[in-house]
Design a protein around this motif. Structure first.
Motif, PDB file in Angstrom:
ATOM      1  N   ASP A  73      33.911  46.424  31.269  1.00 47.17           N
ATOM      2  CA  ASP A  73      32.973  46.262  32.375  1.00 47.17           C
ATOM      3  C   ASP A  73      33.646  46.887  33.594  1.00 47.17           C
ATOM      4  O   ASP A  73      34.543  46.281  34.199  1.00 47.17           O
ATOM      5  N   SER A  74      33.236  48.090  33.948  1.00 54.51           N
ATOM      6  CA  SER A  74      33.906  48.804  35.031  1.00 54.51           C
ATOM      7  C   SER A  74      33.637  48.168  36.386  1.00 54.51           C
ATOM      8  O   SER A  74      34.475  48.252  37.290  1.00 54.51           O
ATOM      9  N   ASP A  75      32.494  47.533  36.541  1.00 51.91           N
ATOM     10  CA  ASP A  75      32.206  46.869  37.820  1.00 51.91           C
ATOM     11  C   ASP A  75      33.184  45.720  38.057  1.00 51.91           C
ATOM     12  O   ASP A  75      33.628  45.488  39.187  1.00 51.91           O
ATOM     13  N   LYS A  76      33.504  44.993  37.000  1.00 49.46           N
ATOM     14  CA  LYS A  76      34.405  43.846  37.111  1.00 49.46           C
ATOM     15  C   LYS A  76      35.857  44.222  36.840  1.00 49.46           C
ATOM     16  O   LYS A  76      36.750  43.389  36.980  1.00 49.46           O
ATOM     17  N   LYS A  77      36.099  45.459  36.413  1.00 53.69           N
ATOM     18  CA  LYS A  77      37.439  45.914  36.045  1.00 53.69           C
ATOM     19  C   LYS A  77      38.015  45.025  34.952  1.00 53.69           C
ATOM     20  O   LYS A  77      39.151  44.530  35.045  1.00 53.69           O
TER      21      LYS A  77
END
Length: 116
Positions: A73-77
């Motif tokens: 999840d790139s938004d949440k890293k």
């Protein structure tokens, strides 16, 4: 400062499931390949379990294909490892790793124990 922090390890019976999580900070997460490695015992070589690249392509060790799923999840890293149908031979310390070109970083590891 780069940090990779794993969580979600524990003890489970054979056939059970666990989900590992890795929280990344200090890197441009979206461009890094993220991976899970494991080390069964001190002194044994760490083996690659699965990786997922910046485009979402995945690759798995033969020993875990069909049982484990890596996701990010790139938004949440965050990067995750969903582990199903666990076997005693999956017992190991699981490490999160990130790499991009010559830059690579490791987490501190989380213990997974599969035992009846």
């Amino acid at each position: 400062q780069v940090q990779l922090v794993e969580s979600g390890g524990g003890s489970v019976q054979p056939g059970g499931s666990l989900t590992l999580s890795c929280a990344a900070s200090g890197i441009n997460f979206s461009i890094y390949t993220m991976a899970w490695y494991r080390q069964a015992a001190p002194g044994k070589q760490r083996e690659l379990v699965a990786f997922i690249n910046s485009g979402g392509a995945t690759n798995y060790a033969d020993s875990v294909k069909g049982r484990f799923t890596i996701s990010r999840d790139s938004d949440k890293k965050m990067v995750y490892l969903q582990m199903n149908s666990l076997k005693p031979e999956d017992t190991a310390v699981y490490y999160c790793k990130s790499w991009y070109r010559e830059y690579d970083y490791w987490g501190q590891g989380t213990q997974v124990t599969v035992s009846s």
